[in-house]
Design an enzyme around this catalytic site. Structure first.
Site, PDB file in Angstrom:
ATOM      1  CG  ASP A  53      -1.685   7.743   0.677  1.00 18.32           C
ATOM      2  OD1 ASP A  53      -0.741   8.527   0.556  1.00 18.32           O
ATOM      3  OD2 ASP A  53      -2.601   7.640  -0.161  1.00 18.32           O
ATOM      4  CG  ASP A  75      -1.645   1.242   1.482  1.00 19.39           C
ATOM      5  OD1 ASP A  75      -2.327   1.695   0.548  1.00 19.39           O
ATOM      6  OD2 ASP A  75      -1.543   1.796   2.593  1.00 19.39           O
ATOM      7  CG  ASP A 127      -2.156   2.245   6.529  1.00 23.79           C
ATOM      8  OD1 ASP A 127      -2.448   1.929   5.358  1.00 23.79           O
ATOM      9  OD2 ASP A 127      -2.552   3.294   7.060  1.00 23.79           O
TER      10      ASP A 127
END
EC number: 3.1.3.18
Length: 222
Positions: free
Chosen positions: A12, A10, A170
């Site tokens: 961000d 991922d 995240d």
């Protein structure tokens, strides 16, 4: 267990901290609309599901008109595209970890809900673009994470089967996308998670990106 042959990241909250640039673009839009500004903490709670969802959450939180969402999203994207990498930084240890993974010969991919053009701009500005064999943005396909399609597209481009790949993220949508695609999942304990990390359902949790290396080294030799 099948040896690991590819890593998907991922963007961000995993590779980069982009919250300040997203906050600035959001607040510029809100200012145009005569709405209150949002704090960095508020923006972090809104990140992760793509630009449209970020704008929707910001508009709802500040008392704006959700019926104008398509127009507002288009304006936000123009504002953000012009300043997507002013304050965005790689998290500690990210460049070194990516370099180590490339030395292991592993193909790497980015699968993000951020628009493709902004993703490339950020990766290039931080000197990270060259580490990745493919990038799938939030507008590359009709579907976005937590749908498995973006993850499966990255794997198809890399020529790697799902069971031989690992997704690092995240947030819940990263783990859900990985699970739906048949990919192993690891979550970082920093970033912009919308729920406690222990509840994300990842196979492993890591506190810093360099913590990934011993996991990868063990899995490639499995």
């Amino acid at each position: 267990m099948i040896p690991l042959k590819a890593i998907i990241f991922d963007l961000d909250g995993t590779l980069v901290d982009s919250a300040r640039d997203l906050q600035n673009a959001t607040n510029a839009l809100l200012a145009e609309e005569g709405l209150r500004q949002v704090s960095l903490a508020e923006v972090k709670s809104m990140i992760g599901d793509g630009a449209a969802k970020l704008v929707e959450r910001a508009i709802v939180a500040t008392g704006g008109d959700p019926a104008r969402l398509p127009e507002l999203v288009a304006r936000f994207l123009k504002i953000y595209a012009a300043n997507s990498s002013c304050h965005t930084e790689a998290y500690p240890g990210v460049p070194q970890t990516l370099e180590s993974l490339k030395r292991l010969g592993l193909p790497l991919a980015v699968v993000t809900n951020k628009p493709y053009a902004a993703t490339i701009d950020i990766l290039e500005s931080l000197g990270l673009r060259g580490f990745f064999d493919t990038v799938v943005g939030g507008d590359t396909l009709p579907e976005r994470k937590p749908h498995p399609a973006p993850v499966l597209m990255a794997l198809q481009r890399l020529g790697v089967e799902p069971e031989a790949a690992l997704m690092i993220g995240d947030n819940y949508h990263d783990v859900q996308a990985a699970r739906a695609a048949g990919v192993r999942a690891c979550a970082v304990t920093y970033g912009y998670s919308h729920k406690p990390h222990a509840e994300l359902g990842a196979d492993r949790l890591i506190d810093t990106m360099p913590d990934l290396l011993p996991i990868i080294e063990g899995a490639t030799a499995a």
